[in-house]
Design a protein around this motif. Structure first.
Motif, PDB file in Angstrom:
ATOM      1  N   GLN A   8      58.131  39.366  31.796  1.00  0.00           N
ATOM      2  CA  GLN A   8      56.845  40.049  31.698  1.00  0.00           C
ATOM      3  C   GLN A   8      55.943  39.655  32.870  1.00  0.00           C
ATOM      4  OE1 GLN A   8      56.063  42.380  29.442  1.00  0.00           O
ATOM      5  NE2 GLN A   8      54.067  42.707  30.370  1.00  0.00           N
ATOM      6  N   VAL A   9      55.358  40.644  33.504  1.00  0.00           N
ATOM      7  CA  VAL A   9      54.456  40.404  34.633  1.00  0.00           C
ATOM      8  C   VAL A   9      53.167  39.743  34.138  1.00  0.00           C
ATOM      9  CG1 VAL A   9      52.974  41.589  36.309  1.00  0.00           C
ATOM     10  CG2 VAL A   9      55.363  42.260  36.079  1.00  0.00           C
ATOM     11  N   THR A  10      52.712  38.706  34.810  1.00  0.00           N
ATOM     12  CA  THR A  10      51.453  38.027  34.456  1.00  0.00           C
ATOM     13  C   THR A  10      50.370  38.237  35.510  1.00  0.00           C
ATOM     14  OG1 THR A  10      52.219  35.981  35.490  1.00  0.00           O
ATOM     15  CG2 THR A  10      52.632  36.237  33.129  1.00  0.00           C
ATOM     16  N   GLU A  11      50.771  38.742  36.673  1.00  0.00           N
ATOM     17  CA  GLU A  11      49.809  39.054  37.719  1.00  0.00           C
ATOM     18  C   GLU A  11      50.339  40.204  38.563  1.00  0.00           C
ATOM     19  OE1 GLU A  11      49.402  35.498  40.099  1.00  0.00           O
ATOM     20  OE2 GLU A  11      51.134  36.021  41.326  1.00  0.00           O
ATOM     21  N   PHE A  12      49.408  40.869  39.251  1.00  0.00           N
ATOM     22  CA  PHE A  12      49.777  41.972  40.141  1.00  0.00           C
ATOM     23  C   PHE A  12      49.343  41.631  41.564  1.00  0.00           C
ATOM     24  CE2 PHE A  12      49.214  44.006  35.978  1.00  0.00           C
ATOM     25  CZ  PHE A  12      50.426  44.676  35.861  1.00  0.00           C
ATOM     26  N   ILE A  13      50.013  42.251  42.519  1.00  0.00           N
ATOM     27  CA  ILE A  13      49.683  42.064  43.932  1.00  0.00           C
ATOM     28  C   ILE A  13      49.277  43.409  44.523  1.00  0.00           C
ATOM     29  CG2 ILE A  13      50.540  41.347  46.200  1.00  0.00           C
ATOM     30  CD1 ILE A  13      52.619  39.612  44.684  1.00  0.00           C
ATOM     31  N   PHE A  14      48.101  43.464  45.135  1.00  0.00           N
ATOM     32  CA  PHE A  14      47.633  44.697  45.769  1.00  0.00           C
ATOM     33  C   PHE A  14      48.213  44.830  47.175  1.00  0.00           C
ATOM     34  CE2 PHE A  14      43.826  43.774  43.017  1.00  0.00           C
ATOM     35  CZ  PHE A  14      44.012  44.839  42.153  1.00  0.00           C
ATOM     36  N   LYS A  88      46.041  35.990  52.215  1.00  0.00           N
ATOM     37  CA  LYS A  88      47.375  36.537  52.479  1.00  0.00           C
ATOM     38  C   LYS A  88      47.944  37.237  51.263  1.00  0.00           C
ATOM     39  CE  LYS A  88      49.349  34.003  56.355  1.00  0.00           C
ATOM     40  NZ  LYS A  88      50.497  33.160  56.811  1.00  0.00           N
ATOM     41  N   LYS A  89      47.831  36.588  50.099  1.00  0.00           N
ATOM     42  CA  LYS A  89      48.397  37.151  48.868  1.00  0.00           C
ATOM     43  C   LYS A  89      47.286  37.758  48.026  1.00  0.00           C
ATOM     44  CE  LYS A  89      51.746  36.005  45.243  1.00  0.00           C
ATOM     45  NZ  LYS A  89      52.417  34.905  44.498  1.00  0.00           N
ATOM     46  N   LYS A  90      47.286  39.083  47.930  1.00  0.00           N
ATOM     47  CA  LYS A  90      46.192  39.806  47.273  1.00  0.00           C
ATOM     48  C   LYS A  90      46.506  39.953  45.775  1.00  0.00           C
ATOM     49  CE  LYS A  90      45.440  42.581  51.475  1.00  0.00           C
ATOM     50  NZ  LYS A  90      45.903  41.543  52.362  1.00  0.00           N
ATOM     51  N   THR A  91      46.317  38.884  45.025  1.00  0.00           N
ATOM     52  CA  THR A  91      46.716  38.896  43.620  1.00  0.00           C
ATOM     53  C   THR A  91      45.545  39.190  42.694  1.00  0.00           C
ATOM     54  OG1 THR A  91      46.371  36.513  43.450  1.00  0.00           O
ATOM     55  CG2 THR A  91      48.586  37.252  44.009  1.00  0.00           C
ATOM     56  N   THR A  92      45.888  39.677  41.492  1.00  0.00           N
ATOM     57  CA  THR A  92      44.932  39.831  40.399  1.00  0.00           C
ATOM     58  C   THR A  92      45.674  39.531  39.104  1.00  0.00           C
ATOM     59  OG1 THR A  92      43.345  41.309  39.310  1.00  0.00           O
ATOM     60  CG2 THR A  92      45.359  42.325  40.133  1.00  0.00           C
ATOM     61  N   PHE A  93      45.039  38.800  38.201  1.00  0.00           N
ATOM     62  CA  PHE A  93      45.690  38.471  36.933  1.00  0.00           C
ATOM     63  C   PHE A  93      45.788  39.706  36.041  1.00  0.00           C
ATOM     64  CE2 PHE A  93      43.925  34.278  38.196  1.00  0.00           C
ATOM     65  CZ  PHE A  93      45.133  33.612  38.317  1.00  0.00           C
ATOM     66  N   TYR A  94      46.707  39.657  35.110  1.00  0.00           N
ATOM     67  CA  TYR A  94      47.016  40.785  34.220  1.00  0.00           C
ATOM     68  C   TYR A  94      45.758  41.304  33.523  1.00  0.00           C
ATOM     69  CZ  TYR A  94      49.626  43.345  30.576  1.00  0.00           C
ATOM     70  OH  TYR A  94      50.130  44.310  29.731  1.00  0.00           O
ATOM     71  N   TYR A  95      45.021  40.404  32.867  1.00  0.00           N
ATOM     72  CA  TYR A  95      43.841  40.841  32.116  1.00  0.00           C
ATOM     73  C   TYR A  95      42.657  41.143  33.043  1.00  0.00           C
ATOM     74  CZ  TYR A  95      46.395  39.550  27.929  1.00  0.00           C
ATOM     75  OH  TYR A  95      47.335  39.486  26.934  1.00  0.00           O
ATOM     76  N   GLU A  96      42.627  40.496  34.190  1.00  0.00           N
ATOM     77  CA  GLU A  96      41.605  40.819  35.196  1.00  0.00           C
ATOM     78  C   GLU A  96      41.790  42.258  35.672  1.00  0.00           C
ATOM     79  OE1 GLU A  96      40.067  39.161  39.566  1.00  0.00           O
ATOM     80  OE2 GLU A  96      41.975  38.468  38.723  1.00  0.00           O
ATOM     81  N   CYS A  97      43.053  42.649  35.833  1.00  0.00           N
ATOM     82  CA  CYS A  97      43.379  44.016  36.250  1.00  0.00           C
ATOM     83  C   CYS A  97      42.904  45.024  35.200  1.00  0.00           C
ATOM     84  CB  CYS A  97      44.886  44.131  36.466  1.00  0.00           C
ATOM     85  SG  CYS A  97      45.442  45.725  37.107  1.00  0.00           S
ATOM     86  N   GLY A  98      43.172  44.708  33.916  1.00  0.00           N
ATOM     87  CA  GLY A  98      42.733  45.593  32.834  1.00  0.00           C
ATOM     88  C   GLY A  98      41.230  45.722  32.763  1.00  0.00           C
ATOM     89  N   THR A  99      40.534  44.597  32.998  1.00  0.00           N
ATOM     90  CA  THR A  99      39.058  44.609  32.984  1.00  0.00           C
ATOM     91  C   THR A  99      38.512  45.462  34.118  1.00  0.00           C
ATOM     92  OG1 THR A  99      39.056  42.385  32.037  1.00  0.00           O
ATOM     93  CG2 THR A  99      36.998  43.152  33.027  1.00  0.00           C
ATOM     94  N   GLN A 100      39.110  45.320  35.303  1.00  0.00           N
ATOM     95  CA  GLN A 100      38.658  46.118  36.442  1.00  0.00           C
ATOM     96  C   GLN A 100      38.885  47.608  36.190  1.00  0.00           C
ATOM     97  OE1 GLN A 100      40.819  46.204  40.261  1.00  0.00           O
ATOM     98  NE2 GLN A 100      38.893  45.674  41.276  1.00  0.00           N
ATOM     99  N   MET A 101      40.054  47.949  35.629  1.00  0.00           N
ATOM    100  CA  MET A 101      40.330  49.357  35.317  1.00  0.00           C
ATOM    101  C   MET A 101      39.311  49.908  34.323  1.00  0.00           C
ATOM    102  SD  MET A 101      43.712  51.132  33.615  1.00  0.00           S
ATOM    103  CE  MET A 101      44.808  50.674  34.949  1.00  0.00           C
ATOM    104  N   GLY A 102      39.007  49.116  33.287  1.00  0.00           N
ATOM    105  CA  GLY A 102      38.030  49.555  32.295  1.00  0.00           C
ATOM    106  C   GLY A 102      36.652  49.761  32.903  1.00  0.00           C
TER     107      GLY A 102
END
Length: 315
Positions: A8-14, A88-102
């Protein structure tokens, strides 16, 4: 893929606006200037329409809320985007990503409907001026804006819930500079039919309903202006809604460009460029569109500069 091999993915990379290293610093300064102008312009509109006695009409009430939305929308996207230009690594946490989308969906849906409400306000001001303060009373204004916010909030709950109900277990690299629905769904290893349907119905309903309100309002406005015999009267009537027409054309033009592209020509890179425009450039442009040719706003600004204490007297 066997279930035991799923991770399961826990973070995303932009991927960001561009993945070319030599462009990161120039793009950082470009978008820093854009965001700075957005903050100054929209906060300026919010302050002026809150404290100046001449700017207490329904039109400026809606303009103040449009500025709040533009400020909020760009603030949901820009700080994280600017930070990612410097790392260098443009990461965002799983729930941080959901919050930004919302947050993004809340503000963009609210903007769609506030622009439609502003078109209706212009229609009443030009076509039924004698009934204007009755039809667009303070209570009605508050109801219309509250409805836009409530609908934006409901979209911000429903759509991310559907998107994040899926499993993300393969690639975690998002071809975008923020957490948007389409590039995120492209990464899922689950069946995306239901969330894609929800996203499509939500986007189509929001766009279609607001565009109909805008088109019907401006169709009646144009008919009313054509019935005015005096050139001076026509000019005055047109100037009442010219700024809003320009803002609506730019905003809806960008959205329609995204959604009406032929599928063969459609790409996430194209969406990314269009997203830059309606999440960052349009919030910067709106304060300029509504203030540079508006005598009331310019007068209020001069009054605030010359005598701040007078401008902030309770009203």
């Amino acid at each position: 893929m066997a279930p035991e091999n799923l991770t399961q993915v826990t973070e995303f990379i932009f991927m960001g606006v561009s993945d070319r290293p030599e462009l990161q610093m120039p793009l950082f300064f470009v978008f820093l200037v854009i965001y700075g102008l957005t903050v100054v312009g929209n906060l300026g509109i919010i302050i002026l329409t809150s404290v100046d006695s001449l700017l207490q009409t329904p039109m400026y009430f809606f303009l103040r809320h449009l500025a709040v939305i533009n400020f909020g929308n760009s603030t949901v996207i820009a700080p994280k985007m600017l930070t990612n230009f410097l790392v260098k690594k443009k990461t965002t946490f799983y729930y941080e990503c959901g919050t930004q989308m919302g947050g993004f969906l809340f503000f963009i849906v609210a903007e769609v409907f506030v622009l439609a409400v502003m078109a209706y306000d212009s229609y009443v001001a030009i076509c039924n001026p004698l009934l204007y303060m009755v039809v667009v009373s303070p209570q009605i204004c508050l109801l219309l804006v509250s409805t836009a916010y409530v609908y934006g909030f409901s979209t911000a709950i429903v759509v991310p819930s559907c998107v994040f109900s899926l499993s993300y277990c393969s690639s975690n690299v998002i071809n975008h500079f923020y957490c948007d629905t389409v590039p995120l769904l492209a990464l899922s290893c689950s069946d995306t039919y239901f969330p894609e349907t929800v996203v499509f119905i939500s986007a189509a309903t929001n766009l279609l309903l607001s565009v109909i309100i805008v088109l019907v309002s401006y169709f009646n406005i144009i008919l009313s202006i054509l019935r005015i015999h005096s050139p001076e009267g026509r000019k005055k009537a047109f100037s009442t809604c010219a700024s809003h027409m320009m803002a609506v054309t730019v905003f809806y033009g960008t959205l329609l460009f995204m959604y009406l592209q032929p599928k063969t020509d459609h790409s996430l890179d194209t969406d990314k460029m269009a997203s830059v425009f309606y999440t960052l450039v349009i919030p910067m442009l709106n304060p300029m569109i509504y203030s540079l040719r508006n005598k009331d706003v310019i007068t209020a600004f001069k009054k605030l500069l010359s005598n701040p204490c007078y401008s902030f007297k309770p009203m």
